[in-house]
Design a protein around this motif. Structure first.
Motif, short mmCIF file in Angstrom:
data_model
loop_
_atom_site.label_atom_id
_atom_site.label_comp_id
_atom_site.label_asym_id
_atom_site.label_seq_id
_atom_site.Cartn_x
_atom_site.Cartn_y
_atom_site.Cartn_z
N LYS A 195 -11.10 25.63 18.77
CA LYS A 195 -9.99 26.34 18.10
C LYS A 195 -8.76 25.93 18.29
CE LYS A 195 -12.88 30.46 17.52
NZ LYS A 195 -13.21 32.03 17.95
N GLY A 196 -7.92 25.76 17.40
CA GLY A 196 -6.56 25.51 17.44
C GLY A 196 -6.30 24.08 17.77
N ARG A 197 -7.19 23.38 17.68
CA ARG A 197 -7.09 21.68 17.70
C ARG A 197 -7.62 21.20 16.29
NH1 ARG A 197 -9.80 18.56 21.18
NH2 ARG A 197 -11.51 20.26 21.57
N PHE A 198 -8.51 21.72 15.81
CA PHE A 198 -9.56 20.87 14.63
C PHE A 198 -9.14 21.81 13.45
CE2 PHE A 198 -13.15 18.48 16.99
CZ PHE A 198 -12.20 18.18 17.94
N THR A 199 -9.27 21.16 12.29
CA THR A 199 -9.10 21.97 11.13
C THR A 199 -10.00 21.66 9.93
OG1 THR A 199 -6.84 22.59 11.30
CG2 THR A 199 -7.86 22.78 9.23
N ILE A 200 -10.89 22.27 9.39
CA ILE A 200 -11.76 22.11 8.51
C ILE A 200 -11.29 22.41 7.15
CG2 ILE A 200 -13.13 23.97 8.51
CD1 ILE A 200 -15.74 22.46 8.02
N ALA A 201 -11.57 21.53 6.08
CA ALA A 201 -11.01 21.90 4.58
C ALA A 201 -11.76 21.11 3.54
CB ALA A 201 -9.67 21.37 4.60
N ARG A 202 -12.00 21.46 2.31
CA ARG A 202 -12.77 20.99 1.55
C ARG A 202 -11.82 20.64 0.23
NH1 ARG A 202 -17.46 24.93 0.72
NH2 ARG A 202 -18.06 23.44 -0.95
N ASP A 203 -12.34 19.92 -0.57
CA ASP A 203 -11.78 19.59 -1.84
C ASP A 203 -12.89 19.40 -2.89
OD1 ASP A 203 -10.48 18.39 -4.10
OD2 ASP A 203 -9.21 16.86 -3.06
N ASN A 204 -13.19 20.53 -3.66
CA ASN A 204 -14.36 20.45 -4.31
C ASN A 204 -14.04 19.58 -5.62
OD1 ASN A 204 -15.51 22.42 -2.73
ND2 ASN A 204 -14.78 24.01 -3.90
N ALA A 205 -13.07 19.21 -5.92
CA ALA A 205 -12.80 18.32 -7.19
C ALA A 205 -13.21 16.76 -6.56
CB ALA A 205 -11.33 18.33 -7.35
#
Length: 114
Positions: free
Chosen positions: A63-73
């Motif tokens: 927490k505070g160091r990693f970031t998850i994200a998604r691009d469905n396109a």
């Protein structure tokens, strides 16, 4: 559905890496996605996940160091890893979960060492 992970490598402590996982097929946008890791000799553990509705969840250790994200396109989920520590060293796996079924990508090695 197949998942292809990339972006691992060797990085010094305090450095950054971004992992990517791209999926084939047409269910990506309605699936929950996650990143797991397995240090050598240890069990696989959840790092972060993101639901189809964009709700995120992180292990306390990242927490505070990693970031998850998604691009469905692009059928792609990302894991941005900053302030990396030696204890982040592991094989990282992406996961797609839908209807209580799990699909795993091949792992990508992340090594944090000076």
């Amino acid at each position: 559905v197949q998942l292809q992970a990339s972006g691992g490598g060797l990085v010094q402590p305090g450095g950054s890496l971004r992992l990517s996982c791209t999926g084939s097929g047409n269910i990506f946008s309605i699936a929950d996605m996650g990143w797991y890791r397995q240090p050598q000799g240890k069990q696989r553990e959840l790092v972060a996940d993101i639901s189809s509705g964009l709700t995120t969840n992180y292990a306390d250790s990242v927490k505070g160091r990693f970031t998850i994200a998604r691009d469905n396109a692009k059928n792609t989920v990302y894991l941005q890893m900053n302030s990396l520590k030696p204890e982040d060293t592991a094989v990282y796996y992406c996961n797609l979960r839908i209807a209580q079924s799990d699909i795993w990508g091949q792992g990508t090695q992340v090594t944090v060492s000076s």
